[in-house]
Scaffold this active site. Sequence first.
Site, PDB file in Angstrom:
ATOM      1  N   TYR A 114      57.363  47.107  36.332  1.00 30.94           N
ATOM      2  CA  TYR A 114      56.483  46.726  37.438  1.00 30.94           C
ATOM      3  C   TYR A 114      56.348  47.785  38.519  1.00 30.94           C
ATOM      4  CZ  TYR A 114      61.083  45.237  39.167  1.00 30.94           C
ATOM      5  OH  TYR A 114      62.403  45.197  39.520  1.00 30.94           O
ATOM      6  N   HIS A 166      66.770  45.189  40.088  1.00 30.29           N
ATOM      7  CA  HIS A 166      67.131  44.008  40.890  1.00 30.29           C
ATOM      8  C   HIS A 166      68.557  43.579  40.548  1.00 30.29           C
ATOM      9  CE1 HIS A 166      67.048  40.088  42.772  1.00 30.29           C
ATOM     10  NE2 HIS A 166      67.342  39.539  41.619  1.00 30.29           N
ATOM     11  N   ARG A 174      65.131  49.497  47.313  1.00 26.05           N
ATOM     12  CA  ARG A 174      66.115  49.225  46.266  1.00 26.05           C
ATOM     13  C   ARG A 174      65.908  50.248  45.169  1.00 26.05           C
ATOM     14  NH1 ARG A 174      64.210  44.529  43.104  1.00 26.05           N
ATOM     15  NH2 ARG A 174      63.694  46.122  41.592  1.00 26.05           N
TER      16      ARG A 174
END
Lengths: 381, 482
Positions: free
Chosen positions: A282, A273, A269
């Site tokens: 992160y 998100h 990805r």
Amino acid sequence: MAPVADEQGLLQILDPSGALVETPENAAYRARIAHLGADDRRAMYRDMVLTRRFDDEATALQRQGELALFAQARGQEAAQVGSAHALAPQDYVFPSYREHGVLHVRGVDPIDRLRLFRGQDHGGWDPAEHNAQLYTLVLGSQVLHATGYAMGVQRDGLVGTGDPDKDTAVVVYFGDGTTSQGDVHEAMVFASVNDAPTVFFLQNNQWAISEPTARQAKVPFAARGAGYGIPSVRVDGNDVLACYAVTLEALERAHAGGGPTFIEAFTYRMGAHTTSDDPTRYRTREEEEYWRRRDPIDRLAALLTASGEWDEAWAAGVAADAEALAARIRTQTRELGAPPTAAMFEHVYATPHATVAEEAAWQAEYENAAADNAAYEEATR
Amino acid sequence: MSQRFPLPDVGEGLTEAEIVEWRVAVGDTVAVNQVLVEIETAKSLVELPSPFAGTVVALLVAEGDTVDVGTPIIEVSSDAAAAPVVEPSPVVEPAETAPVETASSDSGSVLVGYGTADAGATGRRRRRRGTPPAAAPVAEPAPPGERGATAPDPGAISVPAANGNGAAAQGRVLAKPPVRKLAKELGVDLASVTPTGPGGIVTREDLVAHAEAAKARTLGNYPADPSDPSDDAPDADQPWLATGSVSPDGRRTRVPVKSVRKRTAEAMVASAFSAPHVTVFHTVDVTKTMKLIAALKADREFSDVRVTPLLIAMKAVLLAINRHPEINASWDDAAQEIVYKHYVNLGIAAATPRGLVVPNIKDAHRLDLLHLARALADLTATARAGRTTPAAMSDGTFTITNVGVFGIDTGTPILNPGEAGILAFGVIRETPWVHHGKIKPRWVTNLSLSFDHRLVDGELGSRFLADVARVLEDPARALAWA
């Protein structure tokens, strides 16, 4: 950093540089793409480019206040477009919420796809029209729905007839985080023991929001198929040709009555998100850079160039189509206007209900009063 | 035709955002999807792409302002002739150069967010019950005569005012047109003026009195020159006052606490009042370290990096942690557990234009001196550029604060939350020192270590600091301990 070791044993036809790979392992899959011509490959490229342009425009619209939320597919175009190209018209698709490439190939209008993200509608299109179910935001529920649907197809006698226009399969899309939901287990058990014509298409994009795949599985996801007695394959999800080939194989099995297949498409990805997420919290820039060099669109473009199938006039046409699509999305999304508030009362109960009727009347009065206030202020300014 | 862009809710249910940096200025030509501004929400830094093509007429909010969702932030005139090709943003892909939005609504209404909610109701109608649903029409268009104002615009206050002040909460501010015009000229937000006229109308006297009182004044002890009449705008050389409001008597400025300042305050309060701090001190002769630095500077291998006393102090800390790994730990109060870390993410406190940040060098214990130097250079450059990411600041295990660069001898540092030790590294001075029985000029510094007494006792803290000092006193010690 990049999970290089995890990439061992991936089925690949097109390597990251865009070169064709020939190994004994991929021989059967190479045979499945032998019938593809230059036009097919160019169509895949065009669909991937349009999917990305849709993605970028929708992201911009969210940043401009026109969409409540958006989930980007960026980086997963090969897995989505490749698998969708393998589908027969009668096959049925159950997406999650990020399968813009699949729905694009199934012909679902881009504006209809954005209605949910604008809060305009809970769905957006007629699933029967495109054999494509609605976006599903509840994690994993669609995996059960798909297996149930596949068992229905089986009971309708639409499996194993030998008629290529009749035999039907169901492809369900889900992510690495979803594999931890109980629904996936239940669906795989039912699909397996019933030989349901389900294709479980897992896009392992490495991150379940901020949780890495190491927090979902200690073995490659594809290894789980064996426990259910479901044939499994682990494919390079950024290789559009390999994704096409493995999906075609799974569909052939399902059509013939051979039961389900579990596909793990190993991809990434590249975006956040959703528009509410900040991936810099992160994951590292090095990791993003590693995957940027594995961009699925660049990979197919390299193949087209090397094989002489790239044509500048055609490529300019694709770019122009992408811009036209973006312009249409901008204009028509705004033209959807504000979500209708009356609709939220209409389908609560099948029959009229006193409390709901009272609330609907109050809402209408409130909206009228707000309009009156605005007019009053205008007059007394 | 000109259009306004109301601040969208870029997350799910965010109510406000801070304007960090404008990427365009008045008069600039912008393309659809060109990045206009960077904002900071409670969740992240976000770039907003332009919904319009055209020329920037006005920036309606200033950098540093915290703005409610729904507030117009920029006005763009979509004059087709004035929209040539503009380099599209790399973030959101090629933008259209033609103004495709001319047909769209002028209201600039946002779909998502908090809109006008209750503020549009002037109290003329009372709600029948409870809080009304927060649907409501959104940001109404400003009257044409008020377009183009760079000052806070009275036309915009039907949206809940950013300051949430009382006047806005009651709805539209009442004032006669000449007073509105004057307010615009004076740059005064009418909603901030206390009205004394009949029916709560803001009078000319109210406005003038407010403007007088709000004027910044030069004080006797102000750095600005009181005799220079042109020097009455202290903001230029006093950037920390820029977002504040001056008290009516001109003797105080109140500045809202936000972003880095706010986070620093929260972290320091959390640390100071949860971890019982103990600080120990040590004065040490670092002459041999200074000689080592001189030698390394001449070393070709180190020619492309800066060799500084801080670098050697970092290595000394890493060696001391290796000998006393218990200090590299964290107190988990909720779980009632001590978390021992088997890696060192070495934090370096850095003063940046945006405030104090403490990025850390990940897995510093794996780095040799050369790579440590490179990591320090990277960390410093990123911090100075204001590009330190949240990830770079998280999961630190030990911190060094280099107060010596300010010429300071020592201090009692406050722990970075979640860590058990922080070393303050003082200035290195040439000092009379007893060396081999004689008073000699030697290079001497002070070290101080604050530790969390919940998990580190005086013995451990003292032995740790003594070991840091031993390495700096005689860097050859590193050979024995490495």
